[in-house]
Each structure stands twice: as C-alpha cells, then as structure tokens.
Design a protein around this motif. Structure first.
Motif, mmCIF file in Angstrom:
data_model
loop_
_atom_site.group_PDB
_atom_site.id
_atom_site.type_symbol
_atom_site.label_atom_id
_atom_site.label_comp_id
_atom_site.label_asym_id
_atom_site.label_seq_id
_atom_site.Cartn_x
_atom_site.Cartn_y
_atom_site.Cartn_z
ATOM 1 N N LEU A 129 5.072 -1.363 13.484
ATOM 2 C CA LEU A 129 3.723 -1.940 13.546
ATOM 3 C C LEU A 129 3.544 -3.082 12.547
ATOM 4 N N GLY A 130 3.153 -4.253 13.052
ATOM 5 C CA GLY A 130 2.878 -5.398 12.187
ATOM 6 C C GLY A 130 4.132 -6.198 11.926
ATOM 7 N N VAL A 131 4.707 -6.730 12.984
ATOM 8 C CA VAL A 131 5.980 -7.460 12.822
ATOM 9 C C VAL A 131 5.703 -8.873 12.277
ATOM 10 N N GLY A 132 5.826 -8.988 10.952
ATOM 11 C CA GLY A 132 5.741 -10.287 10.278
ATOM 12 C C GLY A 132 7.131 -10.643 9.774
ATOM 13 N N HIS A 133 7.208 -11.179 8.540
ATOM 14 C CA HIS A 133 8.516 -11.592 8.019
ATOM 15 C C HIS A 133 9.470 -10.405 7.874
ATOM 16 N N LEU A 134 9.016 -9.367 7.165
ATOM 17 C CA LEU A 134 9.916 -8.224 6.963
ATOM 18 C C LEU A 134 10.123 -7.459 8.277
ATOM 19 N N GLY A 135 9.024 -7.238 8.996
ATOM 20 C CA GLY A 135 9.134 -6.488 10.249
ATOM 21 C C GLY A 135 10.111 -7.139 11.216
ATOM 22 N N ALA A 172 2.331 -6.877 16.918
ATOM 23 C CA ALA A 172 2.224 -8.053 16.057
ATOM 24 C C ALA A 172 0.917 -8.755 16.397
ATOM 25 N N LEU A 173 0.437 -9.536 15.445
ATOM 26 C CA LEU A 173 -0.768 -10.338 15.662
ATOM 27 C C LEU A 173 -0.437 -11.792 15.340
ATOM 28 N N PRO A 174 -1.059 -12.760 15.994
ATOM 29 C CA PRO A 174 -1.906 -12.595 17.168
ATOM 30 C C PRO A 174 -1.066 -12.331 18.428
ATOM 31 N N ASP A 183 -1.780 -3.494 20.421
ATOM 32 C CA ASP A 183 -2.541 -2.238 20.382
ATOM 33 C C ASP A 183 -1.724 -1.164 19.647
ATOM 34 N N ASN A 184 -2.080 -0.929 18.384
ATOM 35 C CA ASN A 184 -1.299 0.004 17.568
ATOM 36 C C ASN A 184 -1.351 1.449 18.079
ATOM 37 N N PRO A 185 -2.537 1.985 18.421
ATOM 38 C CA PRO A 185 -2.554 3.375 18.907
ATOM 39 C C PRO A 185 -1.659 3.578 20.130
ATOM 40 N N ILE A 242 5.609 1.169 9.362
ATOM 41 C CA ILE A 242 4.433 0.331 9.090
ATOM 42 C C ILE A 242 4.884 -0.891 8.291
ATOM 43 N N ALA A 243 4.686 -2.084 8.854
ATOM 44 C CA ALA A 243 5.159 -3.311 8.178
ATOM 45 C C ALA A 243 4.027 -4.312 7.953
ATOM 46 N N VAL A 244 2.789 -3.808 7.891
ATOM 47 C CA VAL A 244 1.646 -4.703 7.653
ATOM 48 C C VAL A 244 1.479 -4.916 6.145
ATOM 49 N N PRO A 245 0.672 -5.903 5.733
ATOM 50 C CA PRO A 245 0.412 -6.098 4.297
ATOM 51 C C PRO A 245 -0.237 -4.843 3.696
ATOM 52 N N PRO A 246 -0.017 -4.621 2.377
ATOM 53 C CA PRO A 246 -0.534 -3.396 1.755
ATOM 54 C C PRO A 246 -2.013 -3.143 2.049
ATOM 55 N N VAL A 247 -2.813 -4.187 2.004
ATOM 56 C CA VAL A 247 -4.256 -4.015 2.179
ATOM 57 C C VAL A 247 -4.618 -3.524 3.595
ATOM 58 N N SER A 255 6.199 3.927 5.602
ATOM 59 C CA SER A 255 5.521 2.699 5.172
ATOM 60 C C SER A 255 6.474 1.824 4.369
ATOM 61 N N LEU A 256 6.552 0.556 4.767
ATOM 62 C CA LEU A 256 7.375 -0.422 4.032
ATOM 63 C C LEU A 256 6.553 -1.164 2.980
ATOM 64 N N ALA A 257 5.265 -0.827 2.890
ATOM 65 C CA ALA A 257 4.366 -1.619 2.045
ATOM 66 C C ALA A 257 4.633 -1.403 0.563
ATOM 67 N N ALA A 258 4.642 -2.493 -0.175
ATOM 68 C CA ALA A 258 4.777 -2.405 -1.627
ATOM 69 C C ALA A 258 3.523 -1.762 -2.204
ATOM 70 N N GLY A 259 3.731 -0.878 -3.170
ATOM 71 C CA GLY A 259 2.620 -0.381 -3.987
ATOM 72 C C GLY A 259 1.667 0.601 -3.339
ATOM 73 N N MET A 310 11.325 1.194 0.645
ATOM 74 C CA MET A 310 11.340 -0.177 0.140
ATOM 75 C C MET A 310 12.666 -0.797 0.557
ATOM 76 N N THR A 311 12.564 -1.843 1.378
ATOM 77 C CA THR A 311 13.769 -2.483 1.886
ATOM 78 C C THR A 311 13.662 -3.980 1.609
ATOM 79 N N ASN A 312 14.483 -4.784 2.227
ATOM 80 C CA ASN A 312 14.361 -6.224 1.966
ATOM 81 C C ASN A 312 14.761 -7.066 3.176
HETATM 82 N N1 LIG Z 1 8.651 -9.861 2.941
HETATM 83 C C1 LIG Z 1 9.526 -9.046 2.342
HETATM 84 O O1 LIG Z 1 10.680 -9.447 2.038
HETATM 85 C C2 LIG Z 1 9.132 -7.653 2.004
HETATM 86 C C3 LIG Z 1 7.904 -7.129 2.356
HETATM 87 N N2 LIG Z 1 7.597 -5.826 2.078
HETATM 88 C C4 LIG Z 1 6.331 -5.248 2.544
HETATM 89 O O2 LIG Z 1 6.300 -5.425 3.955
HETATM 90 C C5 LIG Z 1 4.977 -5.642 4.388
HETATM 91 C C6 LIG Z 1 4.929 -6.912 5.196
HETATM 92 O O3 LIG Z 1 5.289 -8.000 4.389
HETATM 93 P P1 LIG Z 1 5.602 -9.405 5.050
HETATM 94 O O4 LIG Z 1 6.420 -9.196 6.264
HETATM 95 O O5 LIG Z 1 6.103 -10.267 3.972
HETATM 96 O O6 LIG Z 1 4.148 -9.877 5.470
HETATM 97 P P2 LIG Z 1 3.716 -10.739 6.744
HETATM 98 O O7 LIG Z 1 2.328 -11.193 6.466
HETATM 99 O O8 LIG Z 1 4.762 -11.733 7.078
HETATM 100 O O9 LIG Z 1 3.712 -9.651 7.917
HETATM 101 C C7 LIG Z 1 2.691 -8.738 8.141
HETATM 102 C C8 LIG Z 1 2.303 -8.835 9.590
HETATM 103 O O10 LIG Z 1 1.394 -7.785 9.907
HETATM 104 C C9 LIG Z 1 0.522 -8.287 10.900
HETATM 105 N N3 LIG Z 1 -0.644 -7.406 10.934
HETATM 106 C C10 LIG Z 1 -1.623 -7.267 10.015
HETATM 107 N N4 LIG Z 1 -2.497 -6.315 10.410
HETATM 108 C C11 LIG Z 1 -2.045 -5.850 11.602
HETATM 109 C C12 LIG Z 1 -2.507 -4.866 12.514
HETATM 110 N N5 LIG Z 1 -3.607 -4.144 12.272
HETATM 111 N N6 LIG Z 1 -1.794 -4.652 13.638
HETATM 112 C C13 LIG Z 1 -0.665 -5.361 13.898
HETATM 113 N N7 LIG Z 1 -0.186 -6.320 13.070
HETATM 114 C C14 LIG Z 1 -0.863 -6.546 11.938
HETATM 115 C C15 LIG Z 1 0.224 -9.707 10.449
HETATM 116 O O11 LIG Z 1 -0.257 -10.477 11.535
HETATM 117 C C16 LIG Z 1 1.592 -10.151 9.941
HETATM 118 O O12 LIG Z 1 2.322 -10.819 10.956
HETATM 119 C C17 LIG Z 1 4.111 -5.689 3.142
HETATM 120 O O13 LIG Z 1 3.436 -4.461 3.013
HETATM 121 C C18 LIG Z 1 5.094 -5.905 2.012
HETATM 122 O O14 LIG Z 1 4.671 -5.272 0.815
HETATM 123 C C19 LIG Z 1 8.483 -4.986 1.443
HETATM 124 C C20 LIG Z 1 9.710 -5.444 1.075
HETATM 125 C C21 LIG Z 1 10.146 -6.806 1.297
#
Ligand SMILES: NC(=O)C1=CN([C@@H]2O[C@H](COP(=O)(O)OP(=O)(O)OC[C@H]3O[C@@H](n4cnc5c(N)ncnc54)[C@H](O)[C@@H]3O)[C@@H](O)[C@H]2O)C=CC1
Ligand SMILES: O=C(O)[C@@H]1CCC=N1
Length: 263
Positions: A6-12, A33-35, A53-55, A66-71, A92-96, A116-118
């Motif tokens: 859930l929440g495929v951004g950079h790490l996802g 992922a969003l959008p 749609d996460n559910p 879970i790969a969304v931002p901590p907040v 959860s992959l979220a920091a903190g 915690m991965t990278n």
């Molecule tokens: N970037 C990294 O190298 C690392 C990141 N992390 C953790 O991984 C998590 C993600 O970090 P990044 O990938 O850097 O952030 P990011 O901002 O690139 O990715 C997060 C993604 O989550 C999506 N998102 C937010 N709310 C959502 C929701 N309700 N449903 C679906 N998607 C949603 C956003 O659109 C965004 O694409 C963070 O919690 C961070 O602490 C942990 C280790 C390494």
C-alpha cells in the motif's frame, strides 16, 4: 502468499520491483498508489494490480506491506482494519512509527511487524531489519524480505538507529559519490568516465568489504601505502573531522526517527 503493498512511492516501487525480479508472481501482488495516474503507470510497468482503494487491496492478502509516509500510517490502518483477513500480518516500512502505535490502529489480534529496509530493494540488495512483539513467528516475513536482500531480526529499541544506518544509509554513499564525482569533473575528468569509474569503485569496494571477515579499518589500511596518496587523503579527512561528522549525521537521523509525526 498474497501480498498487498500500500502506497507505492519511492521505497514501495523499489520493493515492488525487487519482489517481482525475485520471481514472485505478479498475480500475487495487489498494490495501491496515488494519484490514479501513477497507479495506472505502475500497473503497466510491473504487470500487477495497482489501484487506489486500500480496503479492496487488502481483502485477500496474507501480508500487507505499508509504504506510505509516517504521517499517513495511522489513518490508513484505520481504513483497512475492517477489511483485513483475520490471519493477515501487517508490515510497516515507515520510519519512526512504533509497534504500539500500529497495534492501536489495528483490529485486536492482528500481527504487526516493523520492517526497516532501503532503496537497494530494487537491486535486491536491501538491508532489512524486522521487529515485532516477543514470540512473533517472523519466518514467512523474513523469507519475503530475503527475496530482496539481507534480513535481520532486531529489538524494536534499535529501529531508529537502524533507520539511520540501513534505511537512510544509501544516501550517505550517494553523498560521497556526488562529492567525488564533482571533484573529478571539476578537475577535468570526462563526466561519463567519472560516473563509470566511481560507480564501479563503490560497487567493488562494497563487494570486497562484504566478502571480507576483517573490519573496514583493516581494509582501509591495506590501501594506504606508507607515504602515498591514500594517507594524504585520510589525513585530510581526519583534519576535517569527517568521522565525527558521520557519527553526528547518524545520530541526527536516529533522533529524527523518534520525532516523526506518526510516531
Ligand atoms: N525512501 C526510502 O529510501 C525509505 C523510506 N522508508 C519509509 O517508507 C515510507 C515511504 O517513503 P517514500 O517511498 O520515500 O515516500 P514517497 O512519498 O515516495 O511514497 C509514499 C507514497 O504513498 C502514497 N500514499 C500516501 N497516502 C496514501 C494512501 N492513503 N493510499 C495509497 N497511497 C498513499 C503517496 O502518494 C506516495 O506515492 C515512509 O514511511 C518512509 O519512512 C523507509 C526506508 C527507506
Ligand atoms: O528519510 C526518511 O525519513 C526515510 C526513512 C529512511 C530513509 N528514508
């Protein structure tokens, strides 16, 4: 094993790419992922189901990553809780974000894991640490993360420090690569040659370090021919207190882990 990511951004995306490259069948992965345009692009690129749609994504999942931002973790867990399968494990992959905070937002009895991965997950060279409540069987989750690199089990009290060295760690090396590349190019080296040589130098040095039983300081001494160039470089680094600066940077990252919103 069916996986929701859930929440495929950079790490996802790095984790997704690594898992698929490891041979995990794309049909076993439901991602969000969003959008919606990003979701569609990821679906095309990786051949997996990617929606917004996460559910729905978690309904059949054995493991939910879970790969969304901590907040965004808390609200996301509240949203998916009612749709989780009774035996699902939430990672959860979220920091903190502490295990206690994850448990508060999940249905009672759900297994919560912090991982915690990278970003090297993309190259299947991630360094991952898992933490969970005492007595949790982490075998399946460890096997899953072993697909994308090396996995250790850690005490949760170490996770902020692990975040600094393993999660943020690649950025320290990219910082070094950037500084060295700039120095080489400023000195007149062809930028393409500089990139090729510095990438290979880092890769080779890291492989050698991993192959060796000796501490990094012992390997370093072997490069430093008495009276030679490396000694001059190391003396300059010491004069600039680089060791102290790196320790301070690790401490700053670890401290920030304890302060993140969502923690
Ligand atoms: N970037 C990294 O190298 C690392 C990141 N992390 C953790 O991984 C998590 C993600 O970090 P990044 O990938 O850097 O952030 P990011 O901002 O690139 O990715 C997060 C993604 O989550 C999506 N998102 C937010 N709310 C959502 C929701 N309700 N449903 C679906 N998607 C949603 C956003 O659109 C965004 O694409 C963070 O919690 C961070 O602490 C942990 C280790 C390494
Ligand atoms: O910078 C961050 O907060 C995340 C956690 C570790 C690496 N990236």
């Amino acid at each position: 094993m069916d996986i929701a990511l859930l929440g495929v951004g950079h790490l996802g995306e790095a984790v997704l790419a690594g898992l698929i490259d490891s041979g995990l069948p794309p049909a076993q992965i439901w991602a969000t992922a969003l959008p919606a345009e990003r979701a569609a692009r990821l679906a095309d690129a990786y051949g997996v189901e990617v929606g917004t749609d996460n559910p729905s994504a978690v309904a059949e999942a054995d493991v939910v990553i879970i790969a969304v931002p901590p907040v965004a973790v808390g609200p996301l867990l509240s949203a998916i809780g009612p749709s989780l399968a009774p035996e699902a494990v939430v990672v959860s992959l979220a920091a903190g974000v502490p295990l206690a905070r994850l448990a508060e937002r999940l249905p009672p009895g759900t297994t919560a894991v912090r991982a915690m991965t990278n970003i090297a997950a993309r190259a299947r060279r991630a360094a991952t640490a898992l933490a969970a409540a005492e007595g949790t069987d982490l075998t399946e989750i460890e096997d899953l993360f072993d697909r994308i690199g090396v996995t250790v089990i850690a005490d949760e009290s170490m996770m902020d420090l692990i975040t600094a060295v393993a999660g943020s760690g690649p950025a320290f090396l990219y910082y070094l690569a950037d500084s060295m590349t700039n120095a080489a190019v400023d000195g007149g080296m062809d930028p393409v040659d500089a990139r090729v040589l510095i990438d290979q130098m880092l890769l080779g040095a890291c492989l050698h370090l991993q192959d060796s039983d000796e501490p990094p300081a012992a390997l370093l001494e072997r490069i430093a021919t008495p009276g030679g160039t490396t000694e001059a470089a190391l003396a300059s680094l010491d004069e600039s207190n680089v060791d102290e600066a790196i320790r301070a940077a690790v401490a700053a990252a670890a401290e920030r882990g304890g302060e993140l919103p969502g923690a």
